[in-house]
Design a protein around this motif. Structure first.
Motif, PDB file in Angstrom:
ATOM      1  N   ILE A  51       0.851  -1.176   0.000  1.00  0.00           N
ATOM      2  CA  ILE A  51       0.000   0.000   0.000  1.00  0.00           C
ATOM      3  C   ILE A  51       0.892   1.233   0.000  1.00  0.00           C
ATOM      4  N   THR A  52       0.613   2.161  -0.906  1.00  0.00           N
ATOM      5  CA  THR A  52       1.420   3.362  -1.028  1.00  0.00           C
ATOM      6  C   THR A  52       0.928   4.435  -0.076  1.00  0.00           C
ATOM      7  N   SER A  53       1.677   5.540  -0.025  1.00  0.00           N
ATOM      8  CA  SER A  53       1.259   6.677   0.786  1.00  0.00           C
ATOM      9  C   SER A  53      -0.039   7.287   0.272  1.00  0.00           C
ATOM     10  N   ASP A  54      -0.358   7.050  -1.002  1.00  0.00           N
ATOM     11  CA  ASP A  54      -1.606   7.517  -1.593  1.00  0.00           C
ATOM     12  C   ASP A  54      -2.717   6.472  -1.523  1.00  0.00           C
ATOM     13  N   LEU A  55      -2.501   5.397  -0.763  1.00  0.00           N
ATOM     14  CA  LEU A  55      -3.485   4.349  -0.513  1.00  0.00           C
ATOM     15  C   LEU A  55      -3.784   3.494  -1.744  1.00  0.00           C
ATOM     16  N   ILE A  56      -2.840   3.433  -2.662  1.00  0.00           N
ATOM     17  CA  ILE A  56      -2.943   2.509  -3.783  1.00  0.00           C
ATOM     18  C   ILE A  56      -2.443   1.149  -3.325  1.00  0.00           C
ATOM     19  N   THR A  57      -3.202   0.101  -3.597  1.00  0.00           N
ATOM     20  CA  THR A  57      -2.859  -1.244  -3.135  1.00  0.00           C
ATOM     21  C   THR A  57      -2.516  -2.158  -4.290  1.00  0.00           C
ATOM     22  N   ASN A  58      -1.730  -3.184  -3.975  1.00  0.00           N
ATOM     23  CA  ASN A  58      -1.374  -4.204  -4.939  1.00  0.00           C
ATOM     24  C   ASN A  58      -1.233  -5.524  -4.194  1.00  0.00           C
ATOM     25  N   TYR A  59      -1.683  -6.613  -4.832  1.00  0.00           N
ATOM     26  CA  TYR A  59      -1.677  -7.921  -4.197  1.00  0.00           C
ATOM     27  C   TYR A  59      -1.083  -8.971  -5.113  1.00  0.00           C
ATOM     28  N   ALA A  60      -0.438  -9.957  -4.501  1.00  0.00           N
ATOM     29  CA  ALA A  60      -0.047 -11.133  -5.249  1.00  0.00           C
ATOM     30  C   ALA A  60      -1.287 -11.861  -5.737  1.00  0.00           C
ATOM     31  N   ASP A  61      -1.196 -12.454  -6.920  1.00  0.00           N
ATOM     32  CA  ASP A  61      -2.349 -13.160  -7.474  1.00  0.00           C
ATOM     33  C   ASP A  61      -2.851 -14.260  -6.540  1.00  0.00           C
ATOM     34  N   SER A  62      -1.954 -14.879  -5.806  1.00  0.00           N
ATOM     35  CA  SER A  62      -2.317 -15.993  -4.948  1.00  0.00           C
ATOM     36  C   SER A  62      -3.180 -15.587  -3.755  1.00  0.00           C
ATOM     37  N   VAL A  63      -3.186 -14.304  -3.400  1.00  0.00           N
ATOM     38  CA  VAL A  63      -3.956 -13.852  -2.244  1.00  0.00           C
ATOM     39  C   VAL A  63      -5.053 -12.871  -2.608  1.00  0.00           C
ATOM     40  N   LYS A  64      -5.121 -12.473  -3.854  1.00  0.00           N
ATOM     41  CA  LYS A  64      -6.102 -11.484  -4.291  1.00  0.00           C
ATOM     42  C   LYS A  64      -7.521 -11.970  -3.999  1.00  0.00           C
ATOM     43  N   GLY A  65      -8.312 -11.106  -3.392  1.00  0.00           N
ATOM     44  CA  GLY A  65      -9.666 -11.447  -3.018  1.00  0.00           C
ATOM     45  C   GLY A  65      -9.794 -12.064  -1.645  1.00  0.00           C
ATOM     46  N   ARG A  66      -8.678 -12.491  -1.052  1.00  0.00           N
ATOM     47  CA  ARG A  66      -8.692 -13.088   0.276  1.00  0.00           C
ATOM     48  C   ARG A  66      -8.024 -12.211   1.327  1.00  0.00           C
ATOM     49  N   PHE A  67      -6.978 -11.485   0.937  1.00  0.00           N
ATOM     50  CA  PHE A  67      -6.219 -10.647   1.862  1.00  0.00           C
ATOM     51  C   PHE A  67      -6.506  -9.176   1.588  1.00  0.00           C
ATOM     52  N   THR A  68      -6.439  -8.363   2.637  1.00  0.00           N
ATOM     53  CA  THR A  68      -6.617  -6.926   2.517  1.00  0.00           C
ATOM     54  C   THR A  68      -5.554  -6.211   3.340  1.00  0.00           C
ATOM     55  N   ILE A  69      -4.813  -5.315   2.705  1.00  0.00           N
ATOM     56  CA  ILE A  69      -3.838  -4.497   3.407  1.00  0.00           C
ATOM     57  C   ILE A  69      -4.447  -3.124   3.673  1.00  0.00           C
ATOM     58  N   SER A  70      -4.142  -2.566   4.837  1.00  0.00           N
ATOM     59  CA  SER A  70      -4.628  -1.240   5.185  1.00  0.00           C
ATOM     60  C   SER A  70      -3.607  -0.555   6.077  1.00  0.00           C
ATOM     61  N   ARG A  71      -3.760   0.746   6.231  1.00  0.00           N
ATOM     62  CA  ARG A  71      -2.846   1.497   7.087  1.00  0.00           C
ATOM     63  C   ARG A  71      -3.612   2.571   7.839  1.00  0.00           C
ATOM     64  N   ASP A  72      -3.103   2.906   9.014  1.00  0.00           N
ATOM     65  CA  ASP A  72      -3.652   3.965   9.846  1.00  0.00           C
ATOM     66  C   ASP A  72      -2.502   4.903  10.161  1.00  0.00           C
ATOM     67  N   ASN A  73      -2.428   5.998   9.437  1.00  0.00           N
ATOM     68  CA  ASN A  73      -1.295   6.907   9.594  1.00  0.00           C
ATOM     69  C   ASN A  73      -1.275   7.578  10.965  1.00  0.00           C
ATOM     70  N   ALA A  74      -2.440   7.829  11.538  1.00  0.00           N
ATOM     71  CA  ALA A  74      -2.502   8.455  12.851  1.00  0.00           C
ATOM     72  C   ALA A  74      -1.902   7.561  13.929  1.00  0.00           C
ATOM     73  N   LYS A  75      -2.034   6.249  13.757  1.00  0.00           N
ATOM     74  CA  LYS A  75      -1.513   5.288  14.732  1.00  0.00           C
ATOM     75  C   LYS A  75      -0.177   4.687  14.322  1.00  0.00           C
ATOM     76  N   HIS A  76       0.328   5.044  13.161  1.00  0.00           N
ATOM     77  CA  HIS A  76       1.569   4.473  12.626  1.00  0.00           C
ATOM     78  C   HIS A  76       1.482   2.956  12.569  1.00  0.00           C
ATOM     79  N   MET A  77       0.388   2.456  12.003  1.00  0.00           N
ATOM     80  CA  MET A  77       0.128   1.026  11.933  1.00  0.00           C
ATOM     81  C   MET A  77      -0.217   0.600  10.512  1.00  0.00           C
ATOM     82  N   VAL A  78       0.151  -0.619  10.182  1.00  0.00           N
ATOM     83  CA  VAL A  78      -0.278  -1.256   8.951  1.00  0.00           C
ATOM     84  C   VAL A  78      -0.807  -2.637   9.300  1.00  0.00           C
ATOM     85  N   TYR A  79      -1.832  -3.083   8.568  1.00  0.00           N
ATOM     86  CA  TYR A  79      -2.507  -4.331   8.883  1.00  0.00           C
ATOM     87  C   TYR A  79      -2.596  -5.213   7.646  1.00  0.00           C
TER      88      TYR A  79
END
Length: 125
Positions: A51-79
């Motif tokens: 996930i980029t600073s502009d919230l653009i995401t990219n996934y490996a084909d093997s996990v697409k549709g099953r995994f979700t990446i996200s970030r919380d800049n206020a908490k300095h966290m990525v999930y």
């Protein structure tokens, strides 16, 4: 100096879910590109999701549709939310922070990658 601390790994049944967390300290979190990699026994490290600073995401084909990446800049966290887990998802998962190129401490640097310690995910019945 950026430090990354991961949590949330463990043992889960096939079809189950896990949520990985990565806490970042140091640096300017909001400008970093963040990603998750994984490495299974006998396999090379591979990109899982990014996930980029502009919230653009990219996934490996093997996990697409099953995994979700996200970030919380206020908490300095990525999930990484992992659903419908399969045995082939078993691996050590690593959090990555990519510092963008630019001037730091008066000098110009190219992109630099920081890595977490890794957390084990095991999918087994």
């Amino acid at each position: 100096q950026v430090q990354l601390v991961e949590s949330g790994g463990g043992l889960v049944q096939p079809g189950g879910s896990l949520r990985l967390s990565c806490a970042a300290s140091g640096g300017i979190f909001s400008i970093y590109g963040m990603s998750w990699y994984r490495q299974a026994p006998g396999k090379q490290r591979e990109l899982v999701a990014a996930i980029t600073s502009d919230l653009i995401t990219n996934y490996a084909d093997s996990v697409k549709g099953r995994f979700t990446i996200s970030r919380d800049n206020a908490k300095h966290m990525v999930y990484l939310q992992m659903n419908s887990l399969k045995p082939e998802d078993t691996a050590v998962y690593y959090c990555n922070a990519a510092r963008p190129p630019g001037y730091y401490n008066g000098s110009y640097y190219r992109t630099y990658d920081y890595w977490g310690q890794g957390t084990q995910v095991t999918v087994s019945s």
